[in-house]
Scaffold this active site. Structure first.
Site, PDB file in Angstrom:
ATOM      1  N   LYS A 119     -57.912  12.136 -36.618  1.00  0.00           N
ATOM      2  CA  LYS A 119     -59.105  11.295 -36.417  1.00  0.00           C
ATOM      3  C   LYS A 119     -58.944  10.554 -35.098  1.00  0.00           C
ATOM      4  O   LYS A 119     -57.917   9.927 -34.843  1.00  0.00           O
ATOM      5  CB  LYS A 119     -59.236  10.297 -37.568  1.00  0.00           C
ATOM      6  CG  LYS A 119     -60.207   9.159 -37.268  1.00  0.00           C
ATOM      7  CD  LYS A 119     -60.714   8.446 -38.497  1.00  0.00           C
ATOM      8  CE  LYS A 119     -59.719   7.527 -39.142  1.00  0.00           C
ATOM      9  NZ  LYS A 119     -60.341   6.660 -40.159  1.00  0.00           N
TER      10      LYS A 119
HETATM   11  C1  R5P Z   1     -59.404   1.642 -38.712  1.00  0.00           C
HETATM   12  O1  R5P Z   1     -59.502   0.561 -39.233  1.00  0.00           O
HETATM   13  C2  R5P Z   1     -59.562   2.833 -39.480  1.00  0.00           C
HETATM   14  O2  R5P Z   1     -58.783   3.902 -39.104  1.00  0.00           O
HETATM   15  C3  R5P Z   1     -60.994   3.274 -39.657  1.00  0.00           C
HETATM   16  O3  R5P Z   1     -60.968   4.106 -40.762  1.00  0.00           O
HETATM   17  C4  R5P Z   1     -61.589   4.015 -38.476  1.00  0.00           C
HETATM   18  O4  R5P Z   1     -61.570   3.235 -37.323  1.00  0.00           O
HETATM   19  C5  R5P Z   1     -63.006   4.487 -38.765  1.00  0.00           C
HETATM   20  O5  R5P Z   1     -63.857   3.429 -38.984  1.00  0.00           O
HETATM   21  P1  R5P Z   1     -64.946   2.993 -37.896  1.00  0.00           P
HETATM   22  O6  R5P Z   1     -65.977   4.093 -37.885  1.00  0.00           O
HETATM   23  O7  R5P Z   1     -65.490   1.707 -38.395  1.00  0.00           O
HETATM   24  O8  R5P Z   1     -64.262   2.890 -36.577  1.00  0.00           O
END
Ligand code: R5P
Length: 259
Positions: A172
């Site tokens: 990710k």
């Molecule tokens: C960080 O807090 C996490 O990895 C989140 O799951 C990731 O950043 C995705 O969330 P967002 O779309 O709010 O950035």
């Protein structure tokens, strides 16, 4: 690839489209009760069935999610520092036994490339992969970005490639210009994190761009649960990711839901 690994990955990345809409609600593991997730049960319950997979910590899973859910679970298993401390100082906080007990389809942790504790977080990823592979549990590596880091294809490409080299089955990362270069250099599926809340249409455009440039979908949080229509937004994101809907069509889905 073994049946168990394939089967778990198929729960996350839908074989029909080769894509996924993961709903990230793990933010509290270092941010506490974030905007939109103060009452996580109330905000998230109506959204869960719309997501292919929920990215969440074990604590919130146990307390706030209906165990009858058919949505796959990817468990955030790293943590340690709070928003008040050095964020890169993470360790593994949740065991593989716990992930198996909770029937997770995957586990996820952050690496902090180019930041303090870079080496330890990457070694932690290696150790997690060593254990996870024994049980055919896919590991999602998250490329955490420090405040001063450049969000460009060179840096994100480096971080994603290191994650894949270390054995992550999925990565990710954040969107950037020339995102296709990040995907090109990473032989495992890449999903896009949404980042800070931006206007809905821009978030849909960013998603469409990422998918066009090779992303296997999203693991998105704030741009869904902080929207004025979280249901409308997740439906719109789904249309873009799984059906290749245009940004205008998706925006219409969001708008209709809002009304
Ligand atoms: C960080 O807090 C996490 O990895 C989140 O799951 C990731 O950043 C995705 O969330 P967002 O779309 O709010 O950035």
């Amino acid at each position: 690839m073994d049946f168990g690994m394939k089967n778990r990955l198929s729960r996350i990345i839908k074989p029909k489209t080769g894509k996924t809409v993961m709903l990230a609600v793990d933010h509290g593991y270092f941010q506490g009760p974030t905007t939109g997730l103060r009452d996580i049960k109330k905000t998230i319950s109506p959204l869960v069935s719309h997501a292919d997979c929920l990215f969440i910590t074990r604590g919130m899973l146990r307390t706030s999610i209906n165990p009858g859910t058919e949505t796959a679970i990817c468990l955030r298993v790293s943590g340690g520092p709070s928003i008040l401390g050095e964020l890169s100082n993470e360790d593994i906080t949740t065991s593989m036994e716990e992930a198996l007990r909770l029937n997770a389809s995957g586990v996820g942790m952050s690496i902090f490339v180019g930041q303090e504790n870079e080496d330890r977080t990457i070694s932690n990823l290696g150790r997690l992969v060593n254990i996870a592979e024994r049980y055919n549990m896919p590991v999602l590596a998250i490329t955490a970005i420090g405040r001063d880091m450049a969000r460009d294809a060179r840096y994100l490409g480096l971080a994603c490639r290191i994650a894949a080299e270390t054995g992550a089955r999925m990565v990710k990362t954040y969107y950037c210009e020339d995102f296709y270069k990040v995907v090109e250099g990473c032989p495992v599926p890449v999903v896009m994190a949404g980042g800070k809340k931006i206007p809905e249409k821009e978030a849909l455009q960013m998603t469409a761009n990422a998918v066009k440039e090779g992303a296997s979908g999203v693991d998105m949080g704030r741009n869904i649960f902080q929207s004025d229509s979280p249901i409308g937004m997740i439906k719109a994101i789904k249309a873009v990711v799984h059906r290749g809907a245009s940004v205008d069509e998706a925006y219409e889905i969001y708008n209709k839901s809002k009304k």
